[in-house]
Write a protein that holds these residues in place. Structure first.
Motif, PDB file in Angstrom:
ATOM      1  N   ALA A  24       0.825  -1.209   0.000  1.00 19.05           N
ATOM      2  CA  ALA A  24       0.000   0.000   0.000  1.00 19.05           C
ATOM      3  C   ALA A  24       0.859   1.258   0.000  1.00 19.05           C
ATOM      4  CB  ALA A  24      -0.932  -0.004   1.213  1.00 19.05           C
ATOM      5  N   LEU A  25       1.932   1.246   0.768  1.00 21.79           N
ATOM      6  CA  LEU A  25       2.824   2.405   0.826  1.00 21.79           C
ATOM      7  C   LEU A  25       3.512   2.648  -0.508  1.00 21.79           C
ATOM      8  CD1 LEU A  25       4.332   1.694   4.348  1.00 21.79           C
ATOM      9  CD2 LEU A  25       3.038   3.757   3.743  1.00 21.79           C
ATOM     10  N   VAL A  26       4.017   1.579  -1.112  1.00 17.37           N
ATOM     11  CA  VAL A  26       4.686   1.711  -2.409  1.00 17.37           C
ATOM     12  C   VAL A  26       3.699   2.204  -3.467  1.00 17.37           C
ATOM     13  CG1 VAL A  26       5.740   0.389  -4.283  1.00 17.37           C
ATOM     14  CG2 VAL A  26       6.526   0.064  -1.927  1.00 17.37           C
ATOM     15  N   GLN A  27       2.496   1.642  -3.454  1.00 16.20           N
ATOM     16  CA  GLN A  27       1.478   2.055  -4.419  1.00 16.20           C
ATOM     17  C   GLN A  27       1.153   3.539  -4.272  1.00 16.20           C
ATOM     18  OE1 GLN A  27       0.110   0.346  -6.894  1.00 16.20           O
ATOM     19  NE2 GLN A  27      -1.260   2.014  -7.506  1.00 16.20           N
ATOM     20  N   ALA A  28       1.212   4.055  -3.036  1.00 14.55           N
ATOM     21  CA  ALA A  28       0.897   5.464  -2.778  1.00 14.55           C
ATOM     22  C   ALA A  28       2.086   6.382  -3.024  1.00 14.55           C
ATOM     23  CB  ALA A  28       0.403   5.628  -1.345  1.00 14.55           C
ATOM     24  N   GLY A  29       3.244   5.814  -3.369  1.00 14.31           N
ATOM     25  CA  GLY A  29       4.396   6.631  -3.726  1.00 14.31           C
ATOM     26  C   GLY A  29       5.457   6.796  -2.665  1.00 14.31           C
ATOM     27  N   ALA A  30       5.347   6.068  -1.555  1.00 20.01           N
ATOM     28  CA  ALA A  30       6.340   6.174  -0.486  1.00 20.01           C
ATOM     29  C   ALA A  30       7.600   5.382  -0.826  1.00 20.01           C
ATOM     30  CB  ALA A  30       5.757   5.665   0.838  1.00 20.01           C
ATOM     31  N   ALA A  31       8.734   5.836  -0.303  1.00 21.33           N
ATOM     32  CA  ALA A  31       9.958   5.032  -0.278  1.00 21.33           C
ATOM     33  C   ALA A  31       9.903   4.181   0.980  1.00 21.33           C
ATOM     34  CB  ALA A  31      11.183   5.934  -0.258  1.00 21.33           C
ATOM     35  N   VAL A  32      10.299   2.922   0.894  1.00 24.04           N
ATOM     36  CA  VAL A  32      10.124   2.006   2.018  1.00 24.04           C
ATOM     37  C   VAL A  32      11.406   1.225   2.289  1.00 24.04           C
ATOM     38  CG1 VAL A  32       8.772   0.099   2.986  1.00 24.04           C
ATOM     39  CG2 VAL A  32       7.667   1.755   1.453  1.00 24.04           C
ATOM     40  N   MET A  33      11.815   1.220   3.555  1.00 19.93           N
ATOM     41  CA  MET A  33      12.894   0.366   4.026  1.00 19.93           C
ATOM     42  C   MET A  33      12.251  -0.843   4.695  1.00 19.93           C
ATOM     43  SD  MET A  33      15.969   1.119   6.789  1.00 19.93           S
ATOM     44  CE  MET A  33      17.050   1.921   5.599  1.00 19.93           C
ATOM     45  N   LEU A  34      12.387  -2.008   4.077  1.00 18.09           N
ATOM     46  CA  LEU A  34      11.811  -3.239   4.594  1.00 18.09           C
ATOM     47  C   LEU A  34      12.749  -3.832   5.641  1.00 18.09           C
ATOM     48  CD1 LEU A  34      10.905  -4.782   1.121  1.00 18.09           C
ATOM     49  CD2 LEU A  34       9.357  -3.514   2.618  1.00 18.09           C
ATOM     50  N   VAL A  35      12.213  -4.135   6.815  1.00 17.77           N
ATOM     51  CA  VAL A  35      13.025  -4.678   7.901  1.00 17.77           C
ATOM     52  C   VAL A  35      12.436  -6.007   8.357  1.00 17.77           C
ATOM     53  CG1 VAL A  35      13.958  -4.289  10.224  1.00 17.77           C
ATOM     54  CG2 VAL A  35      13.625  -2.350   8.662  1.00 17.77           C
ATOM     55  N   GLY A  36      13.285  -7.017   8.456  1.00 13.23           N
ATOM     56  CA  GLY A  36      12.848  -8.319   8.926  1.00 13.23           C
ATOM     57  C   GLY A  36      14.044  -9.179   9.257  1.00 13.23           C
ATOM     58  N   ARG A  37      13.800 -10.415   9.662  1.00 12.75           N
ATOM     59  CA  ARG A  37      14.891 -11.299  10.078  1.00 12.75           C
ATOM     60  C   ARG A  37      15.466 -12.132   8.944  1.00 12.75           C
ATOM     61  NH1 ARG A  37      12.315 -14.382  15.088  1.00 12.75           N
ATOM     62  NH2 ARG A  37      10.608 -14.458  13.570  1.00 12.75           N
ATOM     63  N   SER A  38      14.757 -12.232   7.815  1.00 10.56           N
ATOM     64  CA  SER A  38      15.223 -13.049   6.699  1.00 10.56           C
ATOM     65  C   SER A  38      15.587 -12.155   5.517  1.00 10.56           C
ATOM     66  CB  SER A  38      14.130 -14.045   6.280  1.00 10.56           C
ATOM     67  OG  SER A  38      14.471 -14.665   5.065  1.00 10.56           O
ATOM     68  N   GLY A  39      16.887 -12.062   5.223  1.00 13.08           N
ATOM     69  CA  GLY A  39      17.324 -11.266   4.092  1.00 13.08           C
ATOM     70  C   GLY A  39      16.802 -11.807   2.777  1.00 13.08           C
ATOM     71  N   GLU A  40      16.761 -13.121   2.633  1.00 15.88           N
ATOM     72  CA  GLU A  40      16.269 -13.737   1.398  1.00 15.88           C
ATOM     73  C   GLU A  40      14.801 -13.399   1.177  1.00 15.88           C
ATOM     74  OE1 GLU A  40      15.769 -18.256  -0.460  1.00 15.88           O
ATOM     75  OE2 GLU A  40      17.074 -17.901   1.273  1.00 15.88           O
ATOM     76  N   ARG A  41      14.036 -13.456   2.254  1.00 18.42           N
ATOM     77  CA  ARG A  41      12.596 -13.155   2.148  1.00 18.42           C
ATOM     78  C   ARG A  41      12.375 -11.684   1.794  1.00 18.42           C
ATOM     79  NH1 ARG A  41       8.278 -14.851   6.883  1.00 18.42           N
ATOM     80  NH2 ARG A  41       6.371 -14.245   5.802  1.00 18.42           N
ATOM     81  N   LEU A  42      13.159 -10.798   2.392  1.00 22.74           N
ATOM     82  CA  LEU A  42      13.022  -9.371   2.103  1.00 22.74           C
ATOM     83  C   LEU A  42      13.394  -9.067   0.656  1.00 22.74           C
ATOM     84  CD1 LEU A  42      14.513  -7.720   5.333  1.00 22.74           C
ATOM     85  CD2 LEU A  42      12.098  -7.954   4.721  1.00 22.74           C
ATOM     86  N   ALA A  43      14.456  -9.699   0.158  1.00 27.41           N
ATOM     87  CA  ALA A  43      14.879  -9.470  -1.228  1.00 27.41           C
ATOM     88  C   ALA A  43      13.799  -9.916  -2.206  1.00 27.41           C
ATOM     89  CB  ALA A  43      16.189 -10.211  -1.503  1.00 27.41           C
ATOM     90  N   ALA A  44      13.180 -11.068  -1.932  1.00 28.87           N
ATOM     91  CA  ALA A  44      12.097 -11.547  -2.797  1.00 28.87           C
ATOM     92  C   ALA A  44      10.894 -10.610  -2.733  1.00 28.87           C
ATOM     93  CB  ALA A  44      11.697 -12.961  -2.383  1.00 28.87           C
ATOM     94  N   GLN A  45      10.608 -10.111  -1.537  1.00 30.28           N
ATOM     95  CA  GLN A  45       9.496  -9.176  -1.379  1.00 30.28           C
ATOM     96  C   GLN A  45       9.747  -7.882  -2.147  1.00 30.28           C
ATOM     97  OE1 GLN A  45       8.683  -8.279   2.724  1.00 30.28           O
ATOM     98  NE2 GLN A  45       7.004  -6.873   2.272  1.00 30.28           N
ATOM     99  N   ALA A  46      10.962  -7.358  -2.055  1.00 28.23           N
ATOM    100  CA  ALA A  46      11.308  -6.131  -2.769  1.00 28.23           C
ATOM    101  C   ALA A  46      11.204  -6.337  -4.274  1.00 28.23           C
ATOM    102  CB  ALA A  46      12.714  -5.681  -2.386  1.00 28.23           C
TER     103      ALA A  46
END
Length: 282
Positions: A24-46
């Motif tokens: 929702a944030l990306v769709q609205a035009g925000a820049a987003v820093m994704l934070v989580g415990r799995s780097g692989e999961r975050l990379a796939a999400q990005a």
């Protein structure tokens, strides 16, 4: 703050609600820093977010961090400041459900540390940077259970009552600054955050649940209209107000919830691990 002006640090980005919020944030035009415990999961999400955005090419960053590790918190704070973050969304959390007698001490500590201590310390680390921004926001994603204590949620409610109290006090402390502190209170949401026991409890008690996208939409509204608090859903929003005015009036209304709590296993050893703590919004 308009979403297009926001540079958002989002903890718990890989969970069900976190993924919906990031989208929702990306769709609205925000820049987003994704934070989580799995780097692989975050990379796939990005990668998925960039693919969905197409030619708009959103600005995304990924930081792998364990919010219970002091070194990781400090590193995350530095990375967010260097990235010029101006919005912090404390979304990471772990659940706790069941009778208090069934909860293991280590599990209790994990809930309180993740849901309350980590947001406080991360905010503290980032506050000097945020105070230098022309405009900044700290949004604590709590729960309706941060204003209404239900049977079976004694520890979870304690963490969310504490988070709401932190947000309220800090909001007043920073009232003469450019930093706004806010609290979002979702009701039960359909994600992997819930255990099978909790899903059964919600069904038996007639508890309404929302899709993660409903919470994400409410988060986006909260970001842009900058109200202090928002609770999602009825009758939960009304019950929050009544509970604040006269909490004992609602005590009898939760008899059904108490009756449908999982029983205590009398045969279980006192040192047995807690099975009511499952999943994480990380």
């Amino acid at each position: 703050m308009k979403a297009a002006q926001a540079r958002v640090l989002l903890t718990g980005a890989g969970g069900g609600i976190g993924q919906a919020m990031a989208a929702a944030l990306v769709q609205a035009g925000a820049a987003v820093m994704l934070v989580g415990r799995s780097g692989e999961r975050l990379a796939a999400q990005a990668a998925a977010l960039r693919l969905r955005a197409g030619a708009r090419s959103p600005e995304l960053a990924c930081v792998t961090a364990d919010l219970l590790a002091g070194d990781d918190l400090a590193r995350l704070g530095r990375a967010a400041a260097d990235w010029d973050c101006n919005v912090v969304i404390h979304n990471a959390g772990v659940p706790s459900f069941g009778r208090l007698q069934s909860l293991d001490a280590d599990a209790v500590a994990r809930v309180l540390d993740t849901n309350l201590r980590a947001p406080i310390l991360l905010t503290q680390a980032l506050l000097p940077h945020l105070l230098r921004r022309p405009r900044a926001q700290v949004i604590c994603v709590g729960s309706a259970l941060g204003r209404i204590g239900l049977p079976g949620f004694s520890v979870y409610s304690a963490s969310k009552f504490g988070l709401r109290g932190f947000a309220e006090a800090l909001r007043r402390e920073l009232a003469d600054s450019a930093v706004r502190v806010q609290y979002l209170g979702p009701r039960s949401t359909r994600t992997g955050f819930n255990s099978a026991e909790l899903d059964a409890y919600n069904l038996l008690t007639g508890t309404a649940t929302d899709a993660p996208e409903t919470v994400a939409a409410a988060l986006l509204r909260l970001l842009e209209d900058e109200v202090a608090e928002r609770f999602i859903g009825m009758p939960e929003a009304a019950a929050v107000r009544l509970n604040g005015l006269a909490p004992t009036l609602l005590d009898g209304g939760f008899d059904k919830h108490r009756r449908h709590l999982p029983p205590i296993d009398e045969r279980a050893d006192d040192a047995a691990p807690n099975t009511a703590l499952q999943g994480a919004r990380t």
